[in-house]
Scaffold this active site. Sequence first.
Site: not given
Length: 204
Positions: A139, A145, A156, A169
Site C-alpha cells: 500500500r 488513492t 500512483r 489496486h
Amino acid sequence: MGIMARDLASGDDAGRRGSTRRGSTRELDARDAGRGRGAGTRGRGDAGLTESAERFFVSSRCRPDGVQRGVVGEIISRFENKGMVLKALKTYACPKAVAEEHYRDLSSKPFFGDLVDYICSGPVVAMIWEGPGAVKSARLMIGATNPLESAPGTIRGDLAVEVGRNVIHGSDSVESAEREIALWFGDEVGCVDWQPTITPWVRE
Ligand code: RTP
Ligand code: MG
C-alpha cells in the site's frame, strides 16, 4: 488442485516443516546462500525464513489502464525489487459480478457504477505477492488513492494523474487480501510454493 487462499493466509506448513527439519534458520549462513541452498521450490524453512517470520499476502491488480499503457512490467519490477515474491499471476477479463463483489464496500458511492465499468473495460493483471508485511508495504508503494496526492516514488505518484485511472489496486488489509485472492483466483489459484535462491540475502 491449487492452494486455497486460507492455506496461503496461514502461511502453509512448508516453512514449519523446513524449520523443524533444520532447527534455527540462523543456521543458514552466507555460505549456504552462496551455494544457493534453499533454492527453487523447496520449503520456506529451507529458504532461510524464521518460524516467526510474517507471511502476509497482497492481491495486486494492474487495472485496465495499467495494462493498456504497458506499465505492467514496471509494476512487477517494483515489487520484485522490493523483495516480494510473486506467487501467482494471470491476465483476466473481469466479469461484472466479480468487479461488483470486489468493490462491494463502495456500492453506495456515486462513482460505483463507473468504477465497475472501468475495471471491466479491459484486461487486468491479477497477482499474488508474498513477503513480510506485504499488505502494508505494498500500500505504501502504491501510494494514495488520488494520484495527485500520491508521493513521488510511489506507483500512483509516478504513473497516474486521476483517481479514476490510478493504475493499480492493492488489498488494504490481510483480511481483504484473503477475500480478494479467493475471489480472483478461487480454487485455481495455482500458487507455486517457491522462494528465490537470493532470499537469504534479502531476509534474515
Ligand atoms: P483500490 O481499492 O483500487 O486499491 O483503491 P484505494 O484502496 O486506494 O481506494 P478505495 O477507497 O478503496 O477506492 C477504490 C477505487 O475507487 C475509485 N475512487 N474514486 N471519485 C472518487 O472520489 C473516488 N474515490 C475512489 C478509485 O479508482 C479507487 O482506486
Ligand atoms: Mg481499496
